[in-house]
Write an enzyme that holds these catalytic residues in place. Sequence first.
Site, PDB file in Angstrom:
ATOM      1  N   PHE A  71       0.848  -1.191   0.000  1.00  0.00           N
ATOM      2  CA  PHE A  71       0.000   0.000   0.000  1.00  0.00           C
ATOM      3  C   PHE A  71       0.887   1.246   0.000  1.00  0.00           C
ATOM      4  O   PHE A  71       1.810   1.364   0.813  1.00  0.00           O
ATOM      5  CB  PHE A  71      -0.894   0.045   1.243  1.00  0.00           C
ATOM      6  CG  PHE A  71      -2.075  -0.872   1.193  1.00  0.00           C
ATOM      7  CD1 PHE A  71      -3.313  -0.396   0.762  1.00  0.00           C
ATOM      8  CD2 PHE A  71      -1.965  -2.200   1.579  1.00  0.00           C
ATOM      9  CE1 PHE A  71      -4.414  -1.238   0.723  1.00  0.00           C
ATOM     10  CE2 PHE A  71      -3.057  -3.050   1.535  1.00  0.00           C
ATOM     11  CZ  PHE A  71      -4.292  -2.568   1.101  1.00  0.00           C
ATOM     12  N   ALA A  73       0.392   4.795   0.848  1.00  0.00           N
ATOM     13  CA  ALA A  73      -0.525   5.719   1.508  1.00  0.00           C
ATOM     14  C   ALA A  73       0.027   7.134   1.367  1.00  0.00           C
ATOM     15  O   ALA A  73       0.725   7.637   2.253  1.00  0.00           O
ATOM     16  CB  ALA A  73      -0.707   5.341   2.973  1.00  0.00           C
ATOM     17  N   GLY A  74      -0.236   7.743   0.239  1.00  0.00           N
ATOM     18  CA  GLY A  74       0.306   9.060  -0.061  1.00  0.00           C
ATOM     19  C   GLY A  74      -0.591  10.178   0.406  1.00  0.00           C
ATOM     20  O   GLY A  74      -1.709   9.964   0.882  1.00  0.00           O
ATOM     21  N   SER A  76      -2.020  12.433  -1.442  1.00  0.00           N
ATOM     22  CA  SER A  76      -3.136  12.719  -2.348  1.00  0.00           C
ATOM     23  C   SER A  76      -4.097  11.550  -2.501  1.00  0.00           C
ATOM     24  O   SER A  76      -5.139  11.680  -3.142  1.00  0.00           O
ATOM     25  CB  SER A  76      -2.597  13.118  -3.728  1.00  0.00           C
ATOM     26  OG  SER A  76      -1.808  12.079  -4.277  1.00  0.00           O
ATOM     27  N   GLU A 191      11.742   6.000   0.321  1.00  0.00           N
ATOM     28  CA  GLU A 191      10.865   6.215  -0.829  1.00  0.00           C
ATOM     29  C   GLU A 191      11.684   6.462  -2.094  1.00  0.00           C
ATOM     30  O   GLU A 191      11.410   5.889  -3.153  1.00  0.00           O
ATOM     31  CB  GLU A 191       9.943   7.405  -0.544  1.00  0.00           C
ATOM     32  CG  GLU A 191       8.834   7.600  -1.557  1.00  0.00           C
ATOM     33  CD  GLU A 191       7.904   8.744  -1.181  1.00  0.00           C
ATOM     34  OE1 GLU A 191       7.095   9.138  -2.053  1.00  0.00           O
ATOM     35  OE2 GLU A 191       7.994   9.258  -0.051  1.00  0.00           O
ATOM     36  N   SER A 223       6.268  15.523  -0.781  1.00  0.00           N
ATOM     37  CA  SER A 223       7.727  15.616  -0.843  1.00  0.00           C
ATOM     38  C   SER A 223       8.212  15.286  -2.241  1.00  0.00           C
ATOM     39  O   SER A 223       7.486  14.736  -3.066  1.00  0.00           O
ATOM     40  CB  SER A 223       8.367  14.650   0.173  1.00  0.00           C
ATOM     41  OG  SER A 223       8.038  13.300  -0.137  1.00  0.00           O
ATOM     42  N   GLN A 225      11.709  13.539  -4.181  1.00  0.00           N
ATOM     43  CA  GLN A 225      12.937  12.777  -3.957  1.00  0.00           C
ATOM     44  C   GLN A 225      13.808  12.787  -5.206  1.00  0.00           C
ATOM     45  O   GLN A 225      13.291  12.714  -6.321  1.00  0.00           O
ATOM     46  CB  GLN A 225      12.626  11.309  -3.626  1.00  0.00           C
ATOM     47  CG  GLN A 225      12.124  11.069  -2.232  1.00  0.00           C
ATOM     48  CD  GLN A 225      10.703  11.556  -2.029  1.00  0.00           C
ATOM     49  OE1 GLN A 225      10.422  12.318  -1.097  1.00  0.00           O
ATOM     50  NE2 GLN A 225       9.794  11.144  -2.892  1.00  0.00           N
TER      51      GLN A 225
END
Length: 469
Positions: A71, A73-74, A76, A191, A223, A225
């Site tokens: 999963f 889970a961001g 948005s 991430e 964020s 990366q």
Amino acid sequence: MLKRPVPRHESLSDKIHRFRGVLLIISVPLLLITFLIVLMPASTPSQSLQEYRNRKVPSDLRSPKSYAVIFDAGSSGSRVHVFCFDHHLDLVPIGKDLELFLQRKPGLSEYASNPRDAADSLVSLLDQAQSVVPKDLRPKTPVRVGATAGLRALEGDASDRILQAVRDLLKHRSTLKSEPSGVAVIDGTQEGSYQWVTINYLLGNLGKEYSNTVGVVDLGGGSVQMAYAISDADAANAPRLSDGEDTYVKEMYLMGTKYYLYVHSYLHYGLLASRAEILKVSEDSSNPCILVGYHGSYKYGGVEYPASASRSGSNVDECMRVVSNALKVNESTCMHMKCTFGGVWNGGGGDGQKNLFVASFFFDRAAEAGFADPNVPIAKVHPREFREAAKRACETKLVNAKAAYPRVKEENLPFLCMDLAYQYTLLVEGFGLDPWQEITLVKQVKYRNALVEAAWPLGSAIEAVSSLT
């Protein structure tokens, strides 16, 4: 008259004895040749290994498949990915596709005051993900929930309470293999490194020299990366950070090859979070990045920010000036040889960064602005195109925006100029790219004859399956 001596009949042993020198000379090479022929394999070791890999193995004797449920889970939204691997760690189809991919909105961080509702928002995704895993393999199939920047930004213990509610959901509703540590807020370096593994795995680059890999910029909601492989020398010269901070270099051993991966995550600089940062540095309640005709507010991370168009209208140059201030690109906080923005070391550059794949919101906004085909999973563009698209958006009034940009959701229309100007400034002023450098926008990557989402969960799945005993 003398008699001639009668020849004496020689036995076989006498003849062998008399010609023993000649026989020895002949027999030794013959023995050596025979010995070598007996020992010589029918094929080279590499050929034998290849023949073994290509050999048809009866289905009942093959190693079992391994599944992983991840999963994302961001900030948005929540997304679930289900992957299936064979014993060579190659992806194999789930039905007609190489993965199950489902998503729903909003993200867990929108339920900051109600952890139970946050967990319940994953129920439909969990049920569908579990249904594609064979029942006998479910207890062996790892399930992970990686929460990203959205939960990182929550204050107090809201994040911990949401994660515990999700752990309880997995325990009582699923038979998948869940561990408390598998439900967590993953830090930005995880991430970024997972995203790098994902894209290079799908491109077939893992196991090659670091110079043959591609760099990755992943623009999420909360964020952004950057990750790319660097040389041994650059890794050895990486700056040391103070205690408690993420290190710049992550050592990874993949497909028999050691990589030194430069990776850094910039919290508050994902696309949705950046809007809040840009609104913070505005001189007054109006902002040159907001389309003419909009007067309202923007809510992010539980905080509401005034957001109204400037009296003089939106303007790309003025907008980029505000964006630069938000990125802190002109602050003299760099303590290293070269920095990106906010005093962050840039990794030294090099071959691992020469081919750059940019993902997530970069692709989405480019497709919505009209300079990338939304039906093609990969597009070659230049950073300059984000500025050109920002200029067009900034010159558009809100009343005309829906007709001009039919793919953009209504709630994003007032901020389209801001988003595109931010993406250009991030790439060029933040990460130091040449405006004309070719970059690859990526939504999905072709793997064999299928398309796979270019997202960090595959990297996490590879790690999870590799660690199974």
